[in-house]
Motif scaffolding. Structure first.
Motif, PDB file in Angstrom:
ATOM      1  N   SER A 124      12.100  43.030  49.551  1.00  0.00           N
ATOM      2  CA  SER A 124      13.024  41.917  49.326  1.00  0.00           C
ATOM      3  C   SER A 124      13.513  41.870  47.884  1.00  0.00           C
ATOM      4  N   THR A 125      12.608  42.012  46.944  1.00  0.00           N
ATOM      5  CA  THR A 125      12.998  41.989  45.534  1.00  0.00           C
ATOM      6  C   THR A 125      13.856  43.207  45.211  1.00  0.00           C
ATOM      7  N   ALA A 126      13.499  44.359  45.757  1.00  0.00           N
ATOM      8  CA  ALA A 126      14.301  45.571  45.543  1.00  0.00           C
ATOM      9  C   ALA A 126      15.701  45.390  46.121  1.00  0.00           C
ATOM     10  N   ALA A 127      15.806  44.794  47.297  1.00  0.00           N
ATOM     11  CA  ALA A 127      17.120  44.558  47.903  1.00  0.00           C
ATOM     12  C   ALA A 127      17.937  43.601  47.039  1.00  0.00           C
ATOM     13  N   VAL A 137      17.854  40.052  38.543  1.00  0.00           N
ATOM     14  CA  VAL A 137      16.522  39.861  39.134  1.00  0.00           C
ATOM     15  C   VAL A 137      15.484  39.689  38.032  1.00  0.00           C
ATOM     16  N   ASN A 138      15.589  40.457  36.970  1.00  0.00           N
ATOM     17  CA  ASN A 138      14.638  40.314  35.860  1.00  0.00           C
ATOM     18  C   ASN A 138      14.678  38.913  35.255  1.00  0.00           C
ATOM     19  N   TYR A 146      11.047  30.862  41.138  1.00  0.00           N
ATOM     20  CA  TYR A 146      11.504  31.999  41.938  1.00  0.00           C
ATOM     21  C   TYR A 146      10.461  33.101  42.065  1.00  0.00           C
ATOM     22  N   SER A 147       9.497  33.119  41.151  1.00  0.00           N
ATOM     23  CA  SER A 147       8.474  34.164  41.162  1.00  0.00           C
ATOM     24  C   SER A 147       7.145  33.600  40.669  1.00  0.00           C
ATOM     25  N   SER A 148       6.107  33.844  41.425  1.00  0.00           N
ATOM     26  CA  SER A 148       4.790  33.359  41.009  1.00  0.00           C
ATOM     27  C   SER A 148       4.023  34.395  40.196  1.00  0.00           C
ATOM     28  N   ASP A 149       4.470  35.663  40.253  1.00  0.00           N
ATOM     29  CA  ASP A 149       3.735  36.711  39.552  1.00  0.00           C
ATOM     30  C   ASP A 149       4.555  37.451  38.494  1.00  0.00           C
ATOM     31  N   GLY A 150       5.841  37.124  38.385  1.00  0.00           N
ATOM     32  CA  GLY A 150       6.696  37.795  37.407  1.00  0.00           C
ATOM     33  C   GLY A 150       7.089  39.204  37.793  1.00  0.00           C
ATOM     34  N   THR A 152       7.687  39.971  41.561  1.00  0.00           N
ATOM     35  CA  THR A 152       8.427  39.894  42.821  1.00  0.00           C
ATOM     36  C   THR A 152       8.987  38.486  42.999  1.00  0.00           C
ATOM     37  N   LEU A 153      10.101  38.407  43.702  1.00  0.00           N
ATOM     38  CA  LEU A 153      10.718  37.108  43.978  1.00  0.00           C
ATOM     39  C   LEU A 153      10.204  36.551  45.295  1.00  0.00           C
ATOM     40  N   HIS A 154       9.885  35.265  45.310  1.00  0.00           N
ATOM     41  CA  HIS A 154       9.535  34.608  46.567  1.00  0.00           C
ATOM     42  C   HIS A 154      10.668  33.705  47.035  1.00  0.00           C
ATOM     43  N   THR A 155      11.616  33.429  46.144  1.00  0.00           N
ATOM     44  CA  THR A 155      12.778  32.605  46.449  1.00  0.00           C
ATOM     45  C   THR A 155      14.011  33.280  45.875  1.00  0.00           C
TER      46      THR A 155
END
Length: 180
Positions: A124-127, A137-138, A146-150, A152-155
């Motif tokens: 998803s993040t790659a897409a 994205v960065n 948008y990201s809990s781990d810095g 990958t995106l969850h939103t």
């Protein structure tokens, strides 16, 4: 009675096969040799490349977006120039070469592999990066909403990005179901 039983048995066998073939027609595997070759070269699941191609161009090698992205995997001039420095610095190919399916799949697969590697294989993040750009994205990865781990995106905060990611995921799921 025997004829009815045989007819039902035949239809029971034929209908699922026909439905499967119809779904395969909606989710084709065109340019199979090129996709296979570059999937292997760049370590990507072929079905993910097909999902991107189906989402981006619907398998039209002459597709061009409003933003000027070209070909099967819809690559912009800026992205083309960057990829060219990585995989084809000495080759005499120009932006118009992206209308050639093999060139487009080669460049698109490289960029997709770059996005997958950069974002820990998260499809998803790659897409999202493939569609909206790595720098966008960065920026989002720095924001906890948008990201809990810095990494990958969850939103996905933009509707166009969110719709794109959803389409790619759906297409990938269909390719997995049909061709696994």
């Amino acid at each position: 009675m025997l004829i009815v039983v045989l007819a039902v048995a035949l239809l029971t066998a034929v209908i699922p096969f026909a439905a499967h073939r119809a779904r395969q027609a909606l989710y084709p595997q065109k340019y199979e040799d090129c996709v296979r070759m570059y999937a292997q070269e760049y370590g990507i699941d072929e079905k993910y490349i097909y999902a991107i191609i189906r989402t981006e161009s619907g398998f039209d090698p002459k597709a061009e977006s409003d933003a000027g992205a070209r070909g099967l995997m819809q690559i912009t001039r800026e992205t083309f120039e960057w990829i060219k420095t990585k995989i084809a610095p000495d080759e005499q190919i120009g932006f118009d070469s992206l209308y050639d399916p093999e060139t487009n799949i080669r460049f698109g697969s490289y960029f997709l592999s770059f996005c997958l590697e950069r974002y820990d294989g998260d499809l998803s993040t790659a897409a999202a990066a493939y569609h909206s750009g790595v720098s966008k994205v960065n920026e989002l990865l720095k924001q906890s909403e948008y990201s809990s781990d810095g990494r990958t995106l969850h939103t996905f905060p933009y509707s166009q990005m969110s719709n794109y990611v959803r389409k790619v995921q759906k297409n990938y799921e269909q390719y997995c179901a049909l061709y696994s």
